[in-house]
Design an enzyme around this catalytic site. Structure first.
Site, short mmCIF file in Angstrom:
data_model
loop_
_atom_site.label_atom_id
_atom_site.label_comp_id
_atom_site.label_asym_id
_atom_site.label_seq_id
_atom_site.Cartn_x
_atom_site.Cartn_y
_atom_site.Cartn_z
N ASP A 80 0.87 -1.31 0.16
CA ASP A 80 0.00 -0.09 -0.03
C ASP A 80 0.89 1.08 -0.10
O ASP A 80 2.03 1.08 0.48
CB ASP A 80 -0.84 0.02 1.24
CG ASP A 80 -2.11 0.85 1.16
OD1 ASP A 80 -2.44 1.29 0.23
OD2 ASP A 80 -2.50 1.19 2.38
N ASP A 102 2.98 5.80 -4.70
CA ASP A 102 2.24 6.80 -4.42
C ASP A 102 2.92 8.31 -4.80
O ASP A 102 3.83 8.61 -3.87
CB ASP A 102 1.79 6.87 -3.06
CG ASP A 102 0.94 8.03 -2.47
OD1 ASP A 102 0.86 8.98 -3.39
OD2 ASP A 102 0.37 8.09 -1.41
N HIS A 178 -8.45 9.37 4.73
CA HIS A 178 -7.84 8.23 5.66
C HIS A 178 -8.18 8.21 6.98
O HIS A 178 -7.99 9.38 7.53
CB HIS A 178 -6.32 8.04 5.23
CG HIS A 178 -5.84 7.50 4.04
ND1 HIS A 178 -5.16 8.34 3.08
CD2 HIS A 178 -6.10 6.36 3.38
CE1 HIS A 178 -4.92 7.67 2.15
NE2 HIS A 178 -5.26 6.42 2.17
N GLY A 209 -11.62 3.78 3.66
CA GLY A 209 -13.01 2.91 3.65
C GLY A 209 -13.54 2.75 5.21
O GLY A 209 -14.56 2.78 5.38
N ASN A 229 -10.40 -0.07 0.09
CA ASN A 229 -9.43 -0.24 1.04
C ASN A 229 -10.13 0.05 2.56
O ASN A 229 -10.84 1.14 2.73
CB ASN A 229 -8.16 0.87 0.86
CG ASN A 229 -7.49 0.62 -0.26
OD1 ASN A 229 -7.74 -0.45 -1.06
ND2 ASN A 229 -6.43 1.28 -0.43
N THR A 232 -7.98 1.67 9.10
CA THR A 232 -7.91 1.93 10.44
C THR A 232 -8.79 1.03 11.33
O THR A 232 -8.39 0.83 12.39
CB THR A 232 -8.21 3.50 10.43
OG1 THR A 232 -7.64 4.35 9.70
CG2 THR A 232 -8.44 4.07 11.93
P1 13P Z 1 -8.87 3.58 6.35
O1 13P Z 1 -7.72 3.59 7.37
O2 13P Z 1 -9.37 4.96 6.51
O3 13P Z 1 -9.60 2.62 6.31
O4 13P Z 1 -8.19 3.82 4.69
C1 13P Z 1 -7.44 2.64 4.35
C2 13P Z 1 -6.78 2.90 3.13
O5 13P Z 1 -7.23 3.54 2.24
C3 13P Z 1 -5.32 2.40 2.82
O6 13P Z 1 -4.61 2.79 1.88
#
Ligand code: 13P
Length: 281
Positions: A80, A102, A178, A209, A229, A232
């Site tokens: 990621d 990225d 995020h 997400g 994705n 968190t």
């Molecule tokens: P969250 O941590 O907001 O779920 O996002 C995860 C993400 O997009 C990882 O790249």
């Protein structure tokens, strides 16, 4: 089977989005794969560079491959948000099946140049690549973008970027952030529809997400998101459960760790199942 994103998107065509879940420790790996097996859906396990270094590239990849090879479902291991081309080449050499470069904080021409280098290296080795244009606000390991500095992806930039680089998947900024939300995400669906129409075969990716409502998740899937994705929420829930089990009455240093970690692993499995169910059309 152990696969890359191109294969997963093809297999899942017309069936919705593939869930991509951030692994924070090795314990989460079997829980995630078993959750996807119970739903009979493909799954993407993804890590930050920090998590890969914490677990160890070889250990992590061996564990994911071992589970994938004997599984009835398809599993990808994806790096990621990574800003280092050298680290991505290392991940590819060790055996990740997919990577994300990225370069969203760079001027677009520099982002394109670097992403192209990663795509050339990855595609020669059967590995898929995700890129990013526009920037997604919020904070997660290695990526901090002030919410007011986040920028919606411009459809013309997205098309130019995808055509120039040949990426297989593209992270787009449409209003999610995020991290844990304080308020509901305001998703720009008009932008999503336009991006989908312009991007065609390039798999659109929804980042951030955690905190997106079930209703919004389902609509994003209907409008054509191919990868979603979630990070968190998994980290947070793991900590919440272990905080309870480790501090429960009667726990001593002689208590079996399995009884303390097991409920957190079960919670990961539940979350992956809940989310992956929303991603099905
Ligand atoms: P969250 O941590 O907001 O779920 O996002 C995860 C993400 O997009 C990882 O790249």
């Amino acid at each position: 089977m152990y696969k890359n994103l191109i294969e997963l998107f093809k297999e899942n065509e017309g069936k919705g989005a593939v869930g991509a879940f951030n692994v924070h420790c090795l314990e989460m790996v079997p829980a995630m794969v078993h959750a996807a097996e119970e739903l009979n859906v493909p799954v993407i396990l993804q890590t930050s560079l920090g998590t890969a270094e914490y677990i160890g590239f070889e250990t992590l990849i061996a564990a994911v491959k071992a589970l994938a090879e004997k599984s009835t479902i398809s599993v990808a291991l994806h790096m990621d948000h990574c800003k280092s081309i050298e680290a991505l080449k290392k991940a590819i050499d060790f055996g990740y099946s997919s990577v994300m470069y990225d370069g969203s904080s760079l001027p677009i021409e520099e982002n394109i140049k670097n992403t192209k280098e990663v795509v050339a290296y990855a595609h020669e080795r059967g590995v898929s690549v995700e890129g990013e244009v526009g920037s997604i606000g919020g904070a997660e390991e290695g990526v901090v973008v002030a919410k007011d500095a986040a920028m919606y992806t411009k459809p013309e930039d997205a098309l130019y970027f995808a055509t120039e680089t040949g990426v297989d998947a593209l992270a787009v900024s449409i209003g999610t952030t995020h991290g844990q939300y304080k308020s509901k995400a305001k998703i720009n669906y008009e932008l999503l529809v336009e991006l989908k129409a312009k991007l065609g075969d390039t798999g659109l990716v929804l980042h951030g997400g955690t905190g997106v409502s079930d209703e919004d998740m389902k609509r994003c899937v209907r409008e054509g998101m191919k990868k979603i994705n979630v990070g968190t929420e998994l980290n947070k829930s793991y900590i919440e459960v272990v905080s309870q089990t480790f501090t429960a009455e009667g726990v001593t240093p002689l208590t079996s760790l399995r009884t303390l970690l097991g409920p957190a692993n079960d919670r990961i499995k539940e979350i992956v199942k809940e989310k992956a169910s929303l991603f099905k059309l």
